[in-house]
Scaffold this active site. Structure first.
Site, mmCIF file in Angstrom:
data_model
loop_
_atom_site.group_PDB
_atom_site.id
_atom_site.type_symbol
_atom_site.label_atom_id
_atom_site.label_comp_id
_atom_site.label_asym_id
_atom_site.label_seq_id
_atom_site.Cartn_x
_atom_site.Cartn_y
_atom_site.Cartn_z
ATOM 1 N N TRP A 163 117.812 6.551 69.534
ATOM 2 C CA TRP A 163 116.469 7.345 69.223
ATOM 3 C C TRP A 163 115.960 6.398 68.034
ATOM 4 C CZ3 TRP A 163 113.614 10.207 65.777
ATOM 5 C CH2 TRP A 163 112.357 10.430 66.443
ATOM 6 N N TYR A 214 112.769 4.626 67.199
ATOM 7 C CA TYR A 214 111.884 5.336 65.539
ATOM 8 C C TYR A 214 111.498 4.421 64.793
ATOM 9 C CZ TYR A 214 109.187 8.361 63.704
ATOM 10 O OH TYR A 214 107.978 8.826 63.010
ATOM 11 N N ASP A 234 112.217 10.703 74.591
ATOM 12 C CA ASP A 234 111.622 11.237 73.984
ATOM 13 C C ASP A 234 110.935 12.244 74.587
ATOM 14 O OD1 ASP A 234 110.300 11.842 70.489
ATOM 15 O OD2 ASP A 234 109.087 12.424 71.698
#
Length: 124
Positions: A63, A67, A83
């Site tokens: 993640w 990001y 997410d």
């Protein structure tokens, strides 16, 4: 106040980080890699290399690499389908909120999945 650069992060005392020690050390490891020139997080850099190096930092998972690729590196094609906000946005728009199903659906948005991710956050 501008966000601190890597040197300021590395010089900050432990008390400046109101978070678990492991997370603090991950942030410092990232700052060290940037300060040492090992990791380039500037837009226009080699995204694949940056993501590979980010993933090698203990404490940085898929993640976070996604990001940072989207936000720091300007990658237009990141789908953060695990997410919670993305999943809630998908559900609000009548899409599946199952990460695997949403990921397969998001393939149709290539090469602009980052924009879809932002749209899903806004819909949440």
């Amino acid at each position: 106040v501008a966000f601190p650069g890597p040197a300021e992060v590395l010089a900050a005392p432990d008390t400046a980080f109101r978070m678990p020690a492991a997370r603090r050390e991950t942030i410092r490891a990232l700052a060290r890699a940037v300060a040492d020139g090992e990791l380039d997080l500037e837009p226009g850099g080699d995204r694949e290399e940056a993501v590979r190096l980010l993933a090698a930092v203990p404490g940085i998972g898929p993640w976070t690499t996604g990001y940072l690729a989207m936000r720091a590196l300007g990658d237009p094609d990141v789908a953060l389908t695990t997410d919670l906000g993305v999943r809630r946005g998908a559900a609000a728009l009548g899409l599946s909120d199952d990460p695997k199903t949403l990921s397969a659906y998001a393939d149709r948005w290539r090469p602009w999945r980052s924009y879809a991710t932002i749209r899903l956050w806004r819909a949440a």
